[in-house]
Design a protein around this motif. Structure first.
Motif, PDB file in Angstrom:
ATOM      1  N   ILE A  55       0.862  -1.302   0.066  1.00 28.85           N
ATOM      2  CA  ILE A  55       0.161   0.056  -0.055  1.00 28.85           C
ATOM      3  C   ILE A  55       0.891   1.317   0.028  1.00 28.85           C
ATOM      4  CG2 ILE A  55      -1.511   1.334   1.346  1.00 28.85           C
ATOM      5  CD1 ILE A  55      -3.041  -1.309   2.102  1.00 28.85           C
ATOM      6  N   LEU A 106      -6.051   2.496  -4.610  1.00 30.49           N
ATOM      7  CA  LEU A 106      -6.336   1.308  -3.839  1.00 30.49           C
ATOM      8  C   LEU A 106      -7.251   0.323  -3.962  1.00 30.49           C
ATOM      9  CD1 LEU A 106      -5.050   2.614  -0.441  1.00 30.49           C
ATOM     10  CD2 LEU A 106      -3.644   1.812  -2.094  1.00 30.49           C
ATOM     11  N   ASP A 109      -6.465  -3.421  -3.375  1.00 30.87           N
ATOM     12  CA  ASP A 109      -6.245  -3.582  -2.271  1.00 30.87           C
ATOM     13  C   ASP A 109      -7.628  -3.575  -1.325  1.00 30.87           C
ATOM     14  OD1 ASP A 109      -3.288  -3.714  -2.572  1.00 30.87           O
ATOM     15  OD2 ASP A 109      -3.462  -1.652  -2.934  1.00 30.87           O
TER      16      ASP A 109
END
Length: 124
Positions: A55, A106, A109
């Motif tokens: 991340i 993101l 994720d």
């Protein structure tokens, strides 16, 4: 068995109020603390685990800035992350739009985690 001073205290019927004892203790502590100057030293950040590093790398490349913190706050299982990020790309945008930019970055994720705590700071 007891010292003379303690024996004297045990034999007297005078009761010392607790509040005066606590107040005098607190004032002694404050006086002691004021004698020393407190200095702040930066604490080293622990190394990032695999999930945090992935991340961090994505956000660092997408949002260059002065500050980026990624922390797995789920106890190491990778299900909840806290992110603090500052970037000049957030300048002039509302908080919602800033968060939408980070969420879009993101996207893959976020599908695999339970929660995300996000704080964005626009840089000048």
């Amino acid at each position: 068995m007891f010292s003379p001073r303690l024996r004297c205290l045990l034999n007297t019927s005078t009761v010392i109020p607790r509040s005066s004892t606590l107040t005098s203790s607190a004032s002694r502590i404050n006086k002691f603390q004021s004698q020393f100057r407190s200095y702040s030293t930066p604490t080293p950040t622990p190394p990032l685990d695999k999930g945090e590093q992935a991340i961090y790398d994505k956000l660092k490349s997408a949002f260059p800035g002065k500050r980026l913190e990624v922390q797995d706050v789920s106890g190491g299982c990778g299900s909840f992350y806290a992110i603090l990020i500052s970037s000049n790309k957030f300048k002039g945008l509302s908080t919602i739009k800033q968060h939408k930019l980070v969420n879009a970055c993101l996207k893959e994720d976020i599908q695999g985690i339970h929660g995300l705590q996000l704080k964005t700071i626009p840089e000048e």
